[in-house]
Write a protein that holds these residues in place. Sequence first.
Motif, PDB file in Angstrom:
ATOM      1  N   GLY A  30       3.249  23.825 -12.250  1.00  0.00           N
ATOM      2  CA  GLY A  30       3.269  23.024 -11.030  1.00  0.00           C
ATOM      3  C   GLY A  30       2.212  21.938 -11.052  1.00  0.00           C
ATOM      4  N   PHE A  31       1.016  22.291 -11.528  1.00  0.00           N
ATOM      5  CA  PHE A  31      -0.092  21.327 -11.576  1.00  0.00           C
ATOM      6  C   PHE A  31       0.254  20.154 -12.484  1.00  0.00           C
ATOM      7  CE2 PHE A  31      -4.063  19.651 -13.235  1.00  0.00           C
ATOM      8  CZ  PHE A  31      -4.856  19.567 -12.106  1.00  0.00           C
ATOM      9  N   TYR A  32       0.715  20.453 -13.699  1.00  0.00           N
ATOM     10  CA  TYR A  32       0.963  19.374 -14.650  1.00  0.00           C
ATOM     11  C   TYR A  32       2.277  18.654 -14.396  1.00  0.00           C
ATOM     12  CZ  TYR A  32      -3.179  20.782 -17.133  1.00  0.00           C
ATOM     13  OH  TYR A  32      -4.481  21.050 -17.455  1.00  0.00           O
ATOM     14  N   TRP A  33       3.245  19.353 -13.775  1.00  0.00           N
ATOM     15  CA  TRP A  33       4.466  18.645 -13.360  1.00  0.00           C
ATOM     16  C   TRP A  33       4.135  17.621 -12.278  1.00  0.00           C
ATOM     17  CZ3 TRP A  33       9.250  17.409 -14.569  1.00  0.00           C
ATOM     18  CH2 TRP A  33      10.097  16.935 -13.570  1.00  0.00           C
ATOM     19  N   ALA A  34       3.340  18.031 -11.299  1.00  0.00           N
ATOM     20  CA  ALA A  34       2.934  17.097 -10.239  1.00  0.00           C
ATOM     21  C   ALA A  34       2.110  15.953 -10.821  1.00  0.00           C
ATOM     22  CB  ALA A  34       2.149  17.835  -9.159  1.00  0.00           C
ATOM     23  N   ALA A  35       1.258  16.261 -11.810  1.00  0.00           N
ATOM     24  CA  ALA A  35       0.455  15.212 -12.451  1.00  0.00           C
ATOM     25  C   ALA A  35       1.345  14.216 -13.180  1.00  0.00           C
ATOM     26  CB  ALA A  35      -0.552  15.839 -13.414  1.00  0.00           C
ATOM     27  N   ALA A  36       2.361  14.728 -13.874  1.00  0.00           N
ATOM     28  CA  ALA A  36       3.270  13.829 -14.589  1.00  0.00           C
ATOM     29  C   ALA A  36       4.047  12.942 -13.621  1.00  0.00           C
ATOM     30  CB  ALA A  36       4.238  14.653 -15.456  1.00  0.00           C
ATOM     31  N   MET A  37       4.511  13.535 -12.527  1.00  0.00           N
ATOM     32  CA  MET A  37       5.222  12.751 -11.516  1.00  0.00           C
ATOM     33  C   MET A  37       4.307  11.700 -10.892  1.00  0.00           C
ATOM     34  SD  MET A  37       8.472  13.831 -11.003  1.00  0.00           S
ATOM     35  CE  MET A  37       8.897  13.732  -9.265  1.00  0.00           C
ATOM     36  N   ALA A  38       3.053  12.076 -10.636  1.00  0.00           N
ATOM     37  CA  ALA A  38       2.103  11.135 -10.049  1.00  0.00           C
ATOM     38  C   ALA A  38       1.791   9.986 -10.995  1.00  0.00           C
ATOM     39  CB  ALA A  38       0.824  11.869  -9.660  1.00  0.00           C
ATOM     40  N   ALA A  39       1.616  10.306 -12.284  1.00  0.00           N
ATOM     41  CA  ALA A  39       1.337   9.256 -13.263  1.00  0.00           C
ATOM     42  C   ALA A  39       2.497   8.274 -13.345  1.00  0.00           C
ATOM     43  CB  ALA A  39       1.073   9.885 -14.627  1.00  0.00           C
ATOM     44  N   GLN A  40       3.707   8.794 -13.274  1.00  0.00           N
ATOM     45  CA  GLN A  40       4.878   7.919 -13.312  1.00  0.00           C
ATOM     46  C   GLN A  40       4.948   7.054 -12.050  1.00  0.00           C
ATOM     47  OE1 GLN A  40       8.549  10.068 -13.610  1.00  0.00           O
ATOM     48  NE2 GLN A  40       9.782   8.245 -13.985  1.00  0.00           N
ATOM     49  N   ALA A  41       4.629   7.647 -10.897  1.00  0.00           N
ATOM     50  CA  ALA A  41       4.699   6.894  -9.647  1.00  0.00           C
ATOM     51  C   ALA A  41       3.621   5.821  -9.560  1.00  0.00           C
ATOM     52  CB  ALA A  41       4.577   7.851  -8.456  1.00  0.00           C
ATOM     53  N   LEU A  42       2.445   6.089 -10.137  1.00  0.00           N
ATOM     54  CA  LEU A  42       1.335   5.144 -10.072  1.00  0.00           C
ATOM     55  C   LEU A  42       1.431   4.034 -11.109  1.00  0.00           C
ATOM     56  CD1 LEU A  42      -1.641   7.623  -9.540  1.00  0.00           C
ATOM     57  CD2 LEU A  42      -0.834   5.932  -7.885  1.00  0.00           C
ATOM     58  N   ALA A  43       2.320   4.187 -12.087  1.00  0.00           N
ATOM     59  CA  ALA A  43       2.363   3.231 -13.204  1.00  0.00           C
ATOM     60  C   ALA A  43       2.636   1.794 -12.759  1.00  0.00           C
ATOM     61  CB  ALA A  43       3.391   3.694 -14.231  1.00  0.00           C
ATOM     62  N   PRO A  44       3.657   1.542 -11.930  1.00  0.00           N
ATOM     63  CA  PRO A  44       3.861   0.148 -11.501  1.00  0.00           C
ATOM     64  C   PRO A  44       2.795  -0.272 -10.492  1.00  0.00           C
ATOM     65  CG  PRO A  44       5.495   1.576 -10.474  1.00  0.00           C
ATOM     66  CD  PRO A  44       4.699   2.436 -11.399  1.00  0.00           C
ATOM     67  N   GLN A  45       2.040  -1.302 -10.807  1.00  0.00           N
ATOM     68  CA  GLN A  45       0.943  -1.733  -9.953  1.00  0.00           C
ATOM     69  C   GLN A  45       1.009  -3.244  -9.751  1.00  0.00           C
ATOM     70  OE1 GLN A  45      -1.294  -0.153  -8.271  1.00  0.00           O
ATOM     71  NE2 GLN A  45      -1.575   1.875  -9.165  1.00  0.00           N
ATOM     72  N   LEU A  46       0.559  -3.681  -8.591  1.00  0.00           N
ATOM     73  CA  LEU A  46       0.340  -5.100  -8.359  1.00  0.00           C
ATOM     74  C   LEU A  46      -1.057  -5.441  -8.839  1.00  0.00           C
ATOM     75  CD1 LEU A  46       1.545  -7.694  -6.946  1.00  0.00           C
ATOM     76  CD2 LEU A  46       0.142  -7.050  -4.974  1.00  0.00           C
ATOM     77  N   ALA A  47      -1.173  -6.431  -9.689  1.00  0.00           N
ATOM     78  CA  ALA A  47      -2.478  -6.811 -10.219  1.00  0.00           C
ATOM     79  C   ALA A  47      -3.390  -7.292  -9.094  1.00  0.00           C
ATOM     80  CB  ALA A  47      -2.314  -7.903 -11.273  1.00  0.00           C
ATOM     81  N   LYS A  48      -4.672  -6.984  -9.211  1.00  0.00           N
ATOM     82  CA  LYS A  48      -5.651  -7.422  -8.218  1.00  0.00           C
ATOM     83  C   LYS A  48      -5.598  -8.933  -8.024  1.00  0.00           C
ATOM     84  CE  LYS A  48      -8.530  -4.362  -6.287  1.00  0.00           C
ATOM     85  NZ  LYS A  48      -8.894  -4.389  -4.835  1.00  0.00           N
ATOM     86  N   ALA A  49      -5.436  -9.645  -9.125  1.00  0.00           N
ATOM     87  CA  ALA A  49      -5.429 -11.106  -9.054  1.00  0.00           C
ATOM     88  C   ALA A  49      -4.226 -11.650  -8.294  1.00  0.00           C
ATOM     89  CB  ALA A  49      -5.456 -11.686 -10.464  1.00  0.00           C
ATOM     90  N   ASP A  50      -3.159 -10.828  -8.158  1.00  0.00           N
ATOM     91  CA  ASP A  50      -1.952 -11.286  -7.483  1.00  0.00           C
ATOM     92  C   ASP A  50      -1.959 -10.968  -5.990  1.00  0.00           C
ATOM     93  OD1 ASP A  50      -0.846 -12.366  -9.770  1.00  0.00           O
ATOM     94  OD2 ASP A  50       0.137 -10.492 -10.360  1.00  0.00           O
ATOM     95  N   GLU A  51      -2.987 -10.270  -5.500  1.00  0.00           N
ATOM     96  CA  GLU A  51      -3.073 -10.009  -4.062  1.00  0.00           C
ATOM     97  C   GLU A  51      -3.297 -11.321  -3.313  1.00  0.00           C
ATOM     98  OE1 GLU A  51      -4.594  -5.760  -2.773  1.00  0.00           O
ATOM     99  OE2 GLU A  51      -6.137  -6.807  -3.907  1.00  0.00           O
ATOM    100  N   GLY A  52      -2.538 -11.528  -2.251  1.00  0.00           N
ATOM    101  CA  GLY A  52      -2.703 -12.720  -1.438  1.00  0.00           C
ATOM    102  C   GLY A  52      -2.023 -13.956  -1.991  1.00  0.00           C
TER     103      GLY A  52
END
Length: 809
Positions: A60-82
Amino acid sequence: MRSAILGFVGGAAVLQTQASLPSHPYLLLAALAMVAVLASWRMRGRMRLVAGMACGAGLGFYWAAAMAAQALAPQLAKADEGRDVIVTGTVDNLPNRTAQFTRFFFAVERSEGGPVPPRIALSWYAGFRGETQALPDLRPGERWRLKVRLQRPHGNANPHGFDYELWLLEQGIRATGYVRADGPHERLDEFVFSGRNAVERLRHGLRDKIRRALDGRQYAEVIVALVVGDQRGIDQDDWQVFSRTGISHLVSISGLHITMIAGLVAWAASALWRRSFFLRRAQLPLLLPAQKVGALAGIVAALLYVLLAGFGVPAQRTLYMLCVVAVALWMNRIACVSHVLALAAGLVVLLDPWAVMWPGFWLSFGAVAIILYATVGRTAVHKNPGDAGAIDPDARRASPLTRRQRIVAALLAAVNTQYAVTLGLVPLTMLLFAQVSVISPFANAIAIPVVSLLVTPLALAGGLLPEPLATPLLLLAHALMRWLALVLEWLSAAPLAVWHAPMPPWWLFAFALFGTLWLLAPRGWPIRWLGAFTWLPLLAAQPDAPPHGTARITAFDVGQGMAVLIETATHRLLYDTGPAYGIDANAGSRVIVPYLRARGIGRLDGIVVSHGDADHVGGALAVLKEIRDGWTLSSLPRTHPVAMASSMHRQCVAGQRWEWDGVRFEMLHPTAASYADASLKTNGRSCTLRIVADGKAVLLAGDIEARQEAELLGRSAGALRSDVLLVPHHGSGTSSTDAFLDAVQPAIAVFQVGYRNRYRHPKREVVERYEKRDVAMLRTDAVGAIRIDLAAPLRVDRYRLSRPRYWHE
């Protein structure tokens, strides 16, 4: 299996408390899976049980970690804010439209001007910063090309507050923003087909149909919630009544409603199949048993209803439980109820590891578990006993229960179930909400049959039938809901309708839960009534407080606004109440009241509203409505709604002094003469309060500007010295002059500012003044709520740093 599933749920829950994700979660997940297979093959007895739970927890711990890593992967770059970007994609959910804005999720297909995460949350404003634009009628599945301005996910971070960043992560949202007024905005396609878009468009059509039929009626949005699961339109006052009476679970597509609909469809399909749809030669039951056909039809109906509900946790739990029972029936196996519940919980967490972070998960499964504990395996009378001494064999044989006996037995079973749920959920409800509805059993006894057996079927029929037939059914459903609401309002008005106490620590919750299980044990269990006494420390607990002579200062993270709670040993004062976020949303209802409730604080001895700007007074009415107040000091006119709502209102004037528990309070500004100056801005009359405790001082300066700072220096320069300064006007360039800072000499400066606020507070030149004096600067947008113990020595707690989570910036 059950121990492994419980371990899996527990492991996923532990992951959600971590500050960072483990490295290489997929490799560790695979390794643990192999260990679990070997353990189940080689071990027996208790060791297998322990090993199964341990392996389940790891998985459960590592399944949730894998799901979280996948969910966090797409990010808006700091420089693109605003920055402005143009995105093309589809409306990805049911839009929430008001007169001021429309909010919706957007599935991005391509972007111009920089990379954008695949799913974003957007607001389209009718008027924003002086710009005006007409709001289009957005529908799910439409393809648009929009000019937007985005930022990374960010929400207010406060103890006992809603975690907006976690919610966005669970929804797959990795950027938020708004549609720019200057365009371009173009609808490219009316509908882009996909399974998700088709379901959301159907929900949109049903919602519009209900709103047209019930246009202008008070409880139209409740009917919408019962049919399509969209609760966003329900008025906050109505939610308050539902919460106080303990029937909030009914004002949605709940597990009870889904089970009822699935059971009705299953019964109808089974009955028709058993009769071969009244075709004489078909003999359909010979091809497939009617029970299996009914189970399949019930599952299809439940799935469709759950899709209409938006796939919430209570709906998922019910669907998975029904699926497990149906599969067992099709495989000709008897399903153990505890296995059914465990499998349903495991499936929910497997698909959504963040579900364990929301109260609905624990209440949903907790309620079913309590019902099973209190009912399964208990004796019940199914037949009337025969007369053993009778001569006639028929008289000695047991006879079926009469209809009256069956009705009485069903009513007694319902009463016993409600009794078990009401008592069984007391510890969990106190842990999650710091309150329990005293009148909930009476309210549910009325509401459950009305909503489940009358309102919901009528609303569903009205939503699905064509218009000539739909409107009368929807009007009847609304009339029944209106009658029920009148009864609930009368019940909720009782002085002791709700019992409040501080949220308990885990050991106190565990003690009360043990007593509750003892109380609900089967007949014959020794002295069951003693279990109720374990509630006494839970319900009679008092809020914690600082020692005599010291004070505790909590600066809330309310965005761009001010709100500070000051606590002494036996008194509490609220300085400012934060901003208004919308018509029904403000810092009072979203941040301050939930915090006070969780702490078990039901009364504020005083409230100071520094001045009338919306970012300081926006939450005042919500606080005054929910929390008893002793008095209010402000610079507001006596005709202001906040002044009229207070139990006792006075204007703040320099020279006002009082002492609570060895802590001294002194008002330094404004002067009495300033109220006669009509040219003075509201900022210039900000109530400025200095508090001294244990040789340490804090200065709460509101929005005073350079002119008022100079006046304070001229009147009472020697009284300004303070260890902690709530930075004037959020760090605006009009305040924090060099002379003022030299007089105050703060060691800590607290900036209550919003993330990427449009005023760009604090100004760079102001920050430099504090840096030049080596002042420790704390910003609520960066560290969340700030708690300072005003005692020797000063102790500071930063919420985001003391409670770090992997999804926080």
